[in-house]
Design a protein around this motif. Structure first.
Motif, PDB file in Angstrom:
ATOM      1  N   UNK A 115       0.808  -1.207   0.000  1.00 45.20           N
ATOM      2  CA  UNK A 115       0.000   0.000   0.000  1.00 45.20           C
ATOM      3  C   UNK A 115       0.852   1.273   0.000  1.00 45.20           C
TER       4      UNK A 115
ATOM      5  N   UNK B 262       2.189  10.477  16.904  1.00 42.82           N
ATOM      6  CA  UNK B 262       2.117   9.070  16.483  1.00 42.82           C
ATOM      7  C   UNK B 262       1.592   8.169  17.583  1.00 42.82           C
TER       8      UNK B 262
ATOM      9  N   UNK C  82      -4.792  14.844  15.877  1.00 38.89           N
ATOM     10  CA  UNK C  82      -3.417  15.291  15.627  1.00 38.89           C
ATOM     11  C   UNK C  82      -3.398  16.649  14.925  1.00 38.89           C
TER      12      UNK C  82
ATOM     13  N   UNK D 238      -4.342  12.079  12.152  1.00 38.45           N
ATOM     14  CA  UNK D 238      -5.740  11.806  12.491  1.00 38.45           C
ATOM     15  C   UNK D 238      -6.333  13.073  13.105  1.00 38.45           C
TER      16      UNK D 238
ATOM     17  N   UNK E  30       2.178   5.964   7.864  1.00 39.08           N
ATOM     18  CA  UNK E  30       1.401   5.494   9.015  1.00 39.08           C
ATOM     19  C   UNK E  30       2.294   4.669   9.942  1.00 39.08           C
ATOM     20  N   UNK E  31       3.172   3.863   9.343  1.00 39.52           N
ATOM     21  CA  UNK E  31       4.077   3.031  10.144  1.00 39.52           C
ATOM     22  C   UNK E  31       5.109   3.874  10.885  1.00 39.52           C
ATOM     23  N   UNK E  32       5.425   5.019  10.323  1.00 40.62           N
ATOM     24  CA  UNK E  32       6.435   5.876  10.949  1.00 40.62           C
ATOM     25  C   UNK E  32       5.833   6.809  11.994  1.00 40.62           C
ATOM     26  N   UNK E  33       4.531   6.713  12.193  1.00 44.26           N
ATOM     27  CA  UNK E  33       3.885   7.607  13.155  1.00 44.26           C
ATOM     28  C   UNK E  33       3.634   8.992  12.591  1.00 44.26           C
TER      29      UNK E  33
ATOM     30  N   UNK F 293       8.672  -2.590  10.913  1.00 44.39           N
ATOM     31  CA  UNK F 293       7.763  -1.740  10.126  1.00 44.39           C
ATOM     32  C   UNK F 293       7.655  -2.263   8.691  1.00 44.39           C
TER      33      UNK F 293
ATOM     34  N   UNK G  19       1.047   3.219   3.495  1.00 46.26           N
ATOM     35  CA  UNK G  19       1.577   2.660   4.731  1.00 46.26           C
ATOM     36  C   UNK G  19       2.812   3.308   5.351  1.00 46.26           C
ATOM     37  N   UNK G  20       3.837   3.655   4.561  1.00 45.42           N
ATOM     38  CA  UNK G  20       5.077   4.061   5.228  1.00 45.42           C
ATOM     39  C   UNK G  20       4.882   5.175   6.260  1.00 45.42           C
TER      40      UNK G  20
ATOM     41  N   UNK H   9       6.685   5.580  18.560  1.00 47.24           N
ATOM     42  CA  UNK H   9       6.723   5.048  17.184  1.00 47.24           C
ATOM     43  C   UNK H   9       7.600   5.899  16.272  1.00 47.24           C
TER      44      UNK H   9
END
Lengths: 797, 158, 291
Positions: A20, B38, A36, A33, A26-29, B91, A23-24, B78
């Protein structure tokens, strides 16, 4: 059957497990949202909620709260009603139905625990919550209508004084001659099914930031919504502000599941607070509030009976679906219980039907959208009844299903009530599932377990998922005050890269990835060259309805394919000018355009972009408009109906009534599979929600209308320990009415998974003849069923 | 009103110092005081696990710790996992195995799995499920998350 | 869900904690791992005026065995006890029970003392300490006193701890080598508070008669319940299905379950009896294999 011209495209990405694009970050924080998001000068609000299920508000004193340091404003229902209309309702499926509307803050009467009665805005959320405790409200309690039976009792207290009773309305559909069918049947099976209250419960609660600029007359809104265009229209309705003065932006959504489709009072409250304070106002629903303030769903009783011949042929179906609505209408009114009736025949040919929806008000939270939208309860009706019939007739559970499927050549298949299913190979799908049960060795596992005295069962559920909601005019006809088309813009820029603008929302399902896959394939460019923009009504086009009804992939996908096809033609025309060739002789691969079958000169999309935007002279063909942009509006001629056969392996502990989920598989057909990894993700996540709903999750009310499960300690989402592994198998029967052949897939799991659990439990206890009809099937409830069956068996022995 | 206290802590290698009310949760301090959003809040009652962070080497629920309690601590969130602009192997494994959908629970999942894999380099699927049972996910149905963690374990062993 | 205003004081040692408690009276609350207190504050169901944080009282963080007793400091994290080889060797029931307490992240922070002082009748640790006949060590302005577990737990969320006292540790008798232990928990989900939890420790004499039985249940009364009558029914004789039945038959009279949203009282009563049978059987089997 409507024939849609096939769209020319290569399939480098479509059908593959592309990782996807979302993703990157989202995975990195780095996701963003709603909580935020920070807007300059923003202040934060909190809402005071009714502690009583039914009461008159006799007095509100906000003076202490207003005087509290750090407080900017305190808002009551009276204040709000001077500038805001009532909360809008968009679904009116039942003709002449009574519609129970309310303001975002209760004005003089509360009708459910948790109904918003006042709001505070302060320097931060901590202070706002402090001030809520300083608001004094006097309530005069009214008699409570706590559940369906209480609501329908002859002397029931009424929620609305000017109504004759608590029934909003009812609607009956008939097909054939149901009375004759039941009179001539060899077998009639019946049951009263109950599904408890539940909700989508996205892990991120809802929220908004609203900036009402009274000098510009504009409303700038950040909103965690699945339907920004709808929210914009409804904000305009509530406030009488022109739509073009309202901007709705949607940040990353931490799940939606239908709950964030609906339009809530909090966005109205925040807007009014912003107007009054001249500051942007953030209002985040916390977890405790979510249990009373986010739409509830599923709460239904379904009294149904099925008539069959002794060979297993279904002759008729009749019954009533009671929708246990709340104290006022949510955005979608009585839509979901109505959809149960529309789908209660499921994948079966049932020539004679008499099916009714009855919408009933109670002193509970409003009813609204949750993934599946009524169809899971339709599935309970047909799947549970057909298994009860199989048991009575001594037939195999799969054979009786197969016997009643429409054959592939019978499509498009009119169900007899409302839907016409577009295409299907149901028997093939059933065979696929049963063959995988064999492959996975479930039958051996079951036999081994039984030999050890353990109760292991295999359950089945065959489901249909009407998806791709449109068509617009049909939706209007059946009572939706909204549309069902989708619009996209596909734009190639001056260096040959592509941006797609869509009105759909990305809430975790991977819309950006699949749109990029489709666009890249249609245009013949690398996926990396595509960016997808959603979630801003100022820059993105309009989609009817919103991202719900499993619309994003089929409708957005079709629009991208159609727009992409036209854009591709233009790219080829420009490239033809550059290559001094004929457009018909050209191909695009990986962004390079060349003459088919040759290894000669080529140009890139970058050259084409340059010719269309910057250096047009001698490069852009005469008569060709500059720029590279195509807009497509796709309003489907029919919906696309996905379907699947799900199977579940469970073990029941007969002494405790606990159920362990051991393994789960689903054979599924959603037409063209754009990204199998993402489709599997949709199926798995949806099934997990259904399994939770079937065994764990319930919003339990007591007789005073108090919610007893208002925390994560008591409203039980399944964890990794409860959910089994999943196996998915696809067959692809393209949707005939959707370019690209795509069908929606987001609601398959929730629809299939509840009856599935009942089927598996029944099978594990087949020697006892247990029939699960009430969900969630909690350990005490199941143990009671087991003990009843055991004493029945002993009594007859 | 309660008096503010000065707290200082090292988060992802950077020292943050601020005056805060004693009641301020560590989660809110990290999110709003330090701008590290995060770390997510899904329940504020210690059940969902979205706010899981690593404090002095162990995972905790940031919603159940007060910022003043973390004074002097060393914290990883994170945002501290990626190496520069490259995702770390865990990750990467989530990305490759579709271990996330909406991404809201993901930071908590990653932090729980980080601690777990350090102590359990060769876990079984069942052990991974037990480890992750304190982190709720509403999107994936967990199977792909379990696969992601197992995949990461294998890559980290190699 | 933001906590109400509160003052905060960090105690460096037990004496300081007691002094702070004495100074602030019953509005003060001791903050241990915070896994129960902070959620209650976030819901604004608890509103102490001051929190006395004892997380840095290092003297209360230990697991050690002396003279046949396992001593655990009140501020020892549950996860540290779960993974302690000393604890496992001395009271092998401990790691088994702790696996059911919340989730790893809760146990990383949650303390043994915090769980005991919170006194949730569905919690596992209070039942274990009660069942094994443990003692709670508390310290106040007048010094240290020791309270047997069955006297310590008085009712739901209520203990014999005085407002100016701090729970400093717990002492559990070492289980003899070869003791079989078992725990079974009926919860809606893994890690939830138990609808019913039962735990057993059984030891066999050289003649294979039962010479030690400890049985306890949680979730079925306002306090954790040690099942003395059931223990008596099993003690002395050879292990047998009949003896287990006889023991289980005493359970109903020993407990007072209540209805709640997850299960009616009748279900809890039946399940307590069932789980006692299961853990007694499992513990017996394990003790036999060890003897």
């Amino acid at each position: 059957m409507t024939i849609i011209e096939p769209v020319e495209s290569q399939t480098k990405y479509t059908g593959t497990r592309v990782r996807r694009t979302e993703d990157p970050r989202l995975l990195a924080g780095r996701g963003q949202y709603i909580d935020d998001v920070t807007v300059p000068k923003m202040i934060e609000a909190a809402v005071l909620r009714s502690p009583l299920a039914h009461a008159r508000i006799t007095n509100i004193d906000v003076s202490r709260a207003r005087a509290h340091p750090g407080v900017f404003d305190v808002l009551t229902g009276q204040d709000l009603a001077t500038v805001a209309g009532q909360q809008p309702v968009i679904w009116f499926p039942i003709p002449e139905q009574r519609i129970a509307k309310t303001h975002a803050l209760a004005v003089d009467q509360v009708r459910w625990v948790g109904q918003a009665v006042a709001a505070v805005v302060a320097v931060d959320r901590y202070v706002a919550e402090d001030a809520l405790e300083l608001i004094d409200i006097d309530y005069e309690p009214l008699p409570v209508v706590a559940d369906l039976d209480a609501a329908l009792a002859p002397d029931a207290p009424k929620l609305y004084d000017d109504w004759p009773d608590n029934v909003s309305g009812s609607l009956t559909y008939t097909a054939g001659d149901p009375d004759a069918a039941f009179a001539s049947a060899d077998l009639v099976v019946s049951a009263s099914f109950r599904h408890g209250r539940a909700f989508g419960c996205p892990l991120e609660p809802r929220g908004c930031i609203v900036n009402w600029d009274t000098f510009a007359g504009s409303l700038d809104v950040w909103l965690s919504t699945q339907s920004p265009n709808l929210a914009r229209d409804l904000l305009a309705e509530v406030f009488g502000i022109p739509v073009h003065k309202i901007r709705v932006r949607t940040p990353n959504l931490g799940g939606g599941f239908g709950n964030k489709f609906d339009f809530y009072g909090e966005e109205v409250i925040a807007a009014v607070l912003s107007r009054r304070t001249g500051r942007p106002v953030k209002l985040i629903e916390d977890r405790a509030e979510s249990f009373v303030a986010t739409s509830h769903s599923r709460d239904q009783r379904l009294d149904f009976e099925m008539a069959l011949r002794s060979d297993g042929t279904i002759l008729g179906l009749r019954g009533v679906s009671y929708g246990v609505l709340g104290g006022a209408f949510g955005t979608v009114g009585s839509g979901p219980p109505w959809a149960s009736v529309l789908t209660c025949m499921g994948p079966y040919k049932i020539p004679n039907m008499d099916v009714t929806v009855k919408a009933v008000m109670t002193n509970r939270s409003p009813y609204g959208s949750y993934r599946g939208w009524g169809v899971p309860k339709g599935n309970i009706v047909h799947e549970r009844l057909i298994e009860l019939a199989a048991r009575k007739l001594g037939m195999d559970r799969t054979e009786i299903r197969r016997k009643n499927f429409p054959a592939p050549e019978e499509f498009p298949f009119f169900t007899g009530v409302a839907f016409t299913y577009d295409s299907g190979r149901y028997a093939d799908c059933l065979d696929l599932a049963t063959s995988k049960i064999d492959e996975l060795g479930w039958r051996e596992r079951q036999a081994r377990a039984r030999a050890e005295g353990r109760s292991v069962g295999i359950g089945y559920s065959f489901h249909v998922e009407p998806s791709a909601y449109g068509p617009s005019r049909i939706l209007n006809l059946v009572g939706l005050a909204h549309s069902g088309f989708d619009e996209v813009t596909v734009r190639m820029d001056s260096i040959g890269k592509v941006t797609i603008y869509s009105g759909q929302i990305n809430m975790g399902q991977g819309t950006h990835t699949i749109y990029a896959q489709l666009a890249a394939d249609t245009l013949g460019i690398p996926m990396d060259d595509v960016v997808v923009i959603t979630g801003d009504t100022d820059s993105c086009p309009y989609t009817g309805y919103g991202t719900g009804g499993s619309r994003a992939a089929p409708l957005g996908g079709a629009a991208i394919l159609r727009a992409g096809e036209r854009l591709r033609a233009k790219i080829l025309r420009i490239a033809a000018e550059l290559l001094e060739a004929s457009p018909e002789d050209l191909q695009i691969q990986d962004g390079q355009i060349s003459v088919k079958g040759t290894t000669g000169r080529s140009v890139s999309t970058r050259d084409v972009g340059d010719a269309a935007y910057r250096r047009l002279l001698n490069r852009l063909p005469e008569g060709e408009t500059p720029t590279l942009e195509e807009v497509d509006v796709f309003d489907p001629p029919n919906m696309a109906t996905s379907y699947g056969c799900t199977a579940l392996l469970v073990e029941v502990d007969r002494e405790t009534g606990t159920v362990s989920l051991l393994d789960c598989l689903q054979a599924h057909d959603c037409g063209t599979v754009i990204n199998p990894m993402l489709v599997d993700g949709q199926l798995a996540g949806g099934l997990a929600q259904a399994l939770g709903g079937a065994l764990l999750e319930e919003l339990v009310y007591d007789e005073e209308g108090q919610l007893k499960t208002a925390s994560f300690m008591d409203y039980l989402l399944p964890t990794a320990m409860e959910i089994p592994p999943f196996h998915f198998y696809h067959q692809e029967t393209p949707a005939p009415d959707i370019p690209g052949g795509i069908k929606g897939v987001g609601e398959a799991g929730p629809i299939a998974g509840v009856s599935l659990v009942g089927s598996a439990i029944d099978d594990a206890l087949s020697d006892l003849g247990v029939a699960v009809t009430r969900f969630p099937c909690t350990p005490p409830r199941l143990l009671e069923l087991i003990r009843e069956a055991q004493s029945r068996k002993e009594g007859s022995a | 009103m309660s008096d503010k206290l000065t707290v200082s802590m090292t988060i992802n290698g950077h020292t943050y110092t601020a005056d805060c009310e004693p009641r301020l949760t560590l989660a809110d301090f990290i999110r709003h005081g330090c701008g590290l959003t995060g770390t997510h809040l899904g329940c504020e009652q210690g059940v969902c696990g979205a706010c899981t962070i690593i404090v002095d080497g162990r995972t905790v629920r940031a919603c159940l710790v007060l910022a003043v309690q973390a004074d002097g601590s060393t914290i990883t969130t994170v945002e501290g996992l990626a190496r520069g602009d490259e995702l770390n192997p865990l990750q990467e494994a989530f990305w490759a195995n579709h271990g996330l959908q909406c991404g809201f629970c993901t930071p908590g999942m990653l932090m729980s799995a980080t601690e777990f894999l350090k102590a359990n380099p060769e876990p079984t699927a069942e052990e991974v499920r037990e480890c992750l049972s304190g982190n709720l996910c509403r999107c994936t149905g967990y199977d792909s998350i379990v696969k992601s963690v197992l995949d990461a374990a294998q890559k980290l062993r190699a | 869900m933001k906590p109400p205003p509160v003052k905060y004081a960090r105690a460096g040692d037990v004496q300081e904690a007691i002094a702070l408690l004495t100074e602030h009276g019953s509005d003060a609350k001791v903050l241990a791992g915070g896994q129960s207190l902070i959620p209650l504050m976030n819901f604004r169901l608890a509103r102490p005026s001051i929190l006395i944080d004892i997380n840095r009282v290092r003297e209360l963080d230990y697991v050690r065995e002396d003279n046949g007793t396992l001593a655990i400091g009140a501020m020892t994290r549950q996860r540290d006890v779960e993974t302690s080889s000393v604890a496992a060797a001395s009271v092998p029931l401990l790691p088994e029970v702790l696996r059911h307490v919340g989730h790893i992240t809760n146990r990383n922070r949650g303390t043994v003392g915090g769980s005991l002082a919170h006194a949730d009748p569905a919690a596992e640790l209070p039942a274990l300490v009660t069942g094994l006949g443990g003692e709670l060590v508390v310290q106040g302005p007048n010094g240290v006193r020791t309270i047997p577990a069955e006297d310590f737990f008085m009712s739901t969320f209520t203990t014999a701890l005085e407002p100016d006292e701090v729970l400093i540790g717990v002492r559990l008798p070492r289980l003899p080598g070869g003791t079989g232990v078992a725990v079974e928990e009926l919860a809606r989900r893994h890690g939830d508070f138990a609808i019913v939890a039962a735990m057993a420790a059984v030891h066999l004499a050289p003649d294979r008669s039962v010479d030690l039985v400890r049985l306890a249940v949680s979730g079925v009364d306002s306090v954790p319940v040690r099942l003395h009558a059931a223990e008596d029914a099993l003690t002395g004789g050879r292990p047998s299905a009949e003896a287990i039945e006889a023991a289980a038959a005493t359970v109903a009279d020993a407990i007072h379950p209540a209805d709640d949203v997850h299960a009616p009282a009748s279900y809890r009563r039946d399940m307590a009896q069932l789980l006692v049978k299961r853990v007694a059987k499992a513990a017996l089997e394990r003790s036999e294999t060890k003897s």
